[in-house]
Design an enzyme around this catalytic site. Structure first.
Site, PDB file in Angstrom:
ATOM      1  N   SER A 336       0.850  -1.175   0.000  1.00  0.00           N
ATOM      2  CA  SER A 336       0.000   0.000   0.000  1.00  0.00           C
ATOM      3  C   SER A 336       0.894   1.235   0.000  1.00  0.00           C
ATOM      4  CB  SER A 336      -0.931  -0.042   1.218  1.00  0.00           C
ATOM      5  OG  SER A 336      -1.884   0.976   1.155  1.00  0.00           O
ATOM      6  N   CYS A 337       0.377   2.344   0.486  1.00  0.00           N
ATOM      7  CA  CYS A 337       1.068   3.614   0.339  1.00  0.00           C
ATOM      8  C   CYS A 337       2.136   3.816   1.413  1.00  0.00           C
ATOM      9  CB  CYS A 337       0.041   4.741   0.412  1.00  0.00           C
ATOM     10  SG  CYS A 337      -0.709   4.899   2.044  1.00  0.00           S
ATOM     11  N   GLU A 338       2.796   4.966   1.323  1.00  0.00           N
ATOM     12  CA  GLU A 338       3.874   5.308   2.256  1.00  0.00           C
ATOM     13  C   GLU A 338       3.405   5.278   3.702  1.00  0.00           C
ATOM     14  OE1 GLU A 338       6.051   9.434   3.495  1.00  0.00           O
ATOM     15  OE2 GLU A 338       6.006   8.972   1.343  1.00  0.00           O
ATOM     16  N   ASP A 339       2.189   5.731   3.952  1.00  0.00           N
ATOM     17  CA  ASP A 339       1.704   5.754   5.336  1.00  0.00           C
ATOM     18  C   ASP A 339       1.460   4.354   5.883  1.00  0.00           C
ATOM     19  OD1 ASP A 339       1.906   8.465   5.661  1.00  0.00           O
ATOM     20  OD2 ASP A 339      -0.172   8.893   5.118  1.00  0.00           O
ATOM     21  N   ARG A 340       1.210   3.372   5.018  1.00  0.00           N
ATOM     22  CA  ARG A 340       1.127   1.974   5.478  1.00  0.00           C
ATOM     23  C   ARG A 340       2.491   1.545   6.004  1.00  0.00           C
ATOM     24  NH1 ARG A 340      -2.019  -2.593   4.367  1.00  0.00           N
ATOM     25  NH2 ARG A 340      -1.144  -4.355   5.495  1.00  0.00           N
TER      26      ARG A 340
END
EC number: 2.3.2.27
Length: 545
Positions: A336-340
């Site tokens: 998923s994304c960077e925050d994941r």
């Protein structure tokens, strides 16, 4: 299993009168098909089940896990359920018109035959399908995940549950709802969808659409967020992610990813140590996680972040158990994304501290152990709050919601394991008022519940077993005496009071409740006793803000 005999005497009823002329034809065709078996196929077992199904007029035919490369052309005409999952099938024969449930997962199907008009459940995940035939109006559930499907036919109005994860869909189907009361949940995660049709708003607000890990344009995301944030919005709940769905699946050797976090003068020694772990489970995804971690806002902006990661990696190299736990925690972080990735880093730091507590790091520092326990308690409460917040949002990336509460309250709640920055807070849906309410709720619940929670915390029990062996043994003895003498009657009383005596499920639930209450009573008494002694000796306090 009934014996199979070609001289079987058919009963005189309508069904057998109907098939009596073709009974031999079925058997002859199946016997011929059996003789054409490839090495490893269990066609003899399949034919045995086919004949039994026909003789008994059974409505279910189960030919799963027999390593079959094909099926006979003439299946029993009366069946309503066919299970041929986990074989090597490349195609299916003409299906009986009576069929309601088709299970053909984990095969090699590239296409499906015409689907029966009464079909209600289609389960064909993990195949090689590129398209689907027309779907019958009766269809209620369908799982086509892990195929190669590019587009979908029109969806039946009756369809309640659709799983189409991990295909090559470039667009969503048209959604029509009208006055249809069906509550739907559709999964389109990890496809190639770049825009959302306006017809998605035709769905009722009880419906859910999952579109995480798709290359949605920023324009599409902004438009959806604007629409779903309107007070007049009555459409479905939409689950998305800030991921573009294009994460690189390539990874470099684990040792290379690890050494990149260390000073040059240490890299040779570190590389040699980590080469030994290359083939451990989840090593490849852990390598990818480390590379993604280096590109987070925390890695770029937080002083000392690289040194912190390097120190953590040194601890992992020294403990196989901690390394195994950490590899598992990071297994899905790069999907998923960077925050994941940032949220996973939070969880990995929690894993480290809990492991250290269980291994004895805080045996002689009760104050530090209480502080750690308090942080773990606060994080648990924040997870509960985030979970409740997700349920209120119509357009939601769950990762952003969970990370937002931890990141934005990290300083006020003294969360040492939480990153201090996140990339996509703006799409989390978490407001300043949400944060104020969350902080107040955490402090209130901590005041009222923390000591009970701490008394049941695993790392605290590990400390007690090592450092208070006699007290621990006495507490265990008291617990088992109470369970032996009082447990049966307390469970019986609880069942009688609720009118559920004799209900096995209720008995299990009541038993679990009584067990927890017993442990709570015994361990709380032990905890109060030990903490009173230890905190009075070093001047620490059980409660603080």
């Amino acid at each position: 299993m009934l014996p199979i005999n070609n001289n079987f005497s058919l009963p005189q009823n309508s069904f057998y009168n109907t098939i009596s002329g073709t009974y031999a034809d079925y058997f002859s065709a199946w016997d011929k098909w059996e003789k054409q078996a490839l090495p490893g196929e269990e066609r003899d077992e399949a034919v045995s089940r086919l004949k039994e199904c026909l003789i008994n007029n059974s409505d279910e035919l189960r030919l799963d896990r027999l390593n079959l490369s094909s099926l006979p052309d003439n299946l029993p005409a009366q069946i309503t359920l066919l299970n041929v999952s986990y074989n090597q099938l490349t195609n299916l024969p003409e299906l009986p018109v009576t069929l309601k449930k088709l299970y053909s997962a984990s095969n090699k199907l590239s296409e499906l035959p015409v689907l029966p008009p009464a079909l209600e459940s289609l389960q064909v995940q993990h195949n090689e399908l590129e398209n689907l035939p027309a779907l019958p109006d009766s269809l209620l559930t369908m799982n086509i995940s892990y195929n190669e499907i590019v587009s979908l036919p029109s969806l039946p109005l009756a369809l309640k549950n659709l799983r189409a994860t991990r295909n090559f869909l470039t667009e969503l189907p048209a959604f029509s709802e009208g006055n249809n009361p069906v509550v739907r949940e559709y999964f389109f995660d990890r496809n190639q969808i770049s825009h959302i049709p306006e017809s998605i708003l035709n769905l009722r607000n009880e419906c859910s659409i999952h579109i995480s890990d798709n290359p949605l344009s920023s324009h599409a995301l902004q438009a959806l967020q604007r629409l779903t944030s309107s007070p007049d919005y009555h459409g479905p709940r939409i689950y998305f992610s800030m991921s573009d769905g294009q994460q690189n699946t390539l990874h470099r050797p684990l040792a290379d990813a690890v050494t990149a976090w260390f000073p040059e003068n240490k890299q040779s020694d570190v590389s040699q140590i980590w080469h030994a772990f290359e083939h451990e489970e989840h090593a490849n995804t852990f390598s990818a996680f480390l590379d993604r971690l280096s590109d987070t806002v925390s890695a770029r902006n937080t002083s000392g972040f690289r040194e912190q990661v390097a120190a953590w990696l040194e601890k992992l190299s020294a403990s196989a158990e901690l390394r195994q736990q950490s590899f598992a925690v990071a297994a899905d972080a790069t999907e998923s994304c960077e925050d994941r990735v940032a949220l996973t880093w939070n969880n990995l730091r929690k894993t480290l501290l809990v492991h250290q507590a269980s291994e004895g790091l805080f045996d002689n520092d009760t104050g530090a152990l209480l502080s750690l326990g308090r942080e773990m308690f606060r994080l648990e409460i924040l997870e509960d709050i985030a979970r409740d917040k997700v349920r209120t949002l119509h357009f939601v990336d769950e990762i952003e919601v969970y990370l937002a509460f931890q990141t934005m309250l990290a300083e006020k709640l003294q969360l040492s394991t939480a990153v201090k920055e996140m990339r996509f807070y703006g799409v989390s849906g978490v407001t300043a008022n949400d944060l104020r309410t969350a902080e107040a709720m955490v402090r209130s619940r901590e005041e009222n519940e923390f000591t009970d929670w701490f008394s049941l915390w695993g790392p605290w029990h590990a400390v007690l077993k090592r450092t208070e062996a006699d007290r621990w043994a006495l507490a265990e003895e008291q617990k088992y005496e109470m369970l032996e003498n009082e447990y049966p009657q307390r469970v019986a009383d609880r069942l009688k009071a609720s009118g559920l005596s004799g209900d096995a499920d209720a008995e299990r639930e009541a038993g679990a409740q009584v067990m927890r209450e017993t442990e709570q009573q015994i361990y709380r008494q032990l905890t109060d006793e030990v903490l009173a002694l230890r905190l009075s000796e070093n001047g620490s306090q059980l409660h603080h803000s």
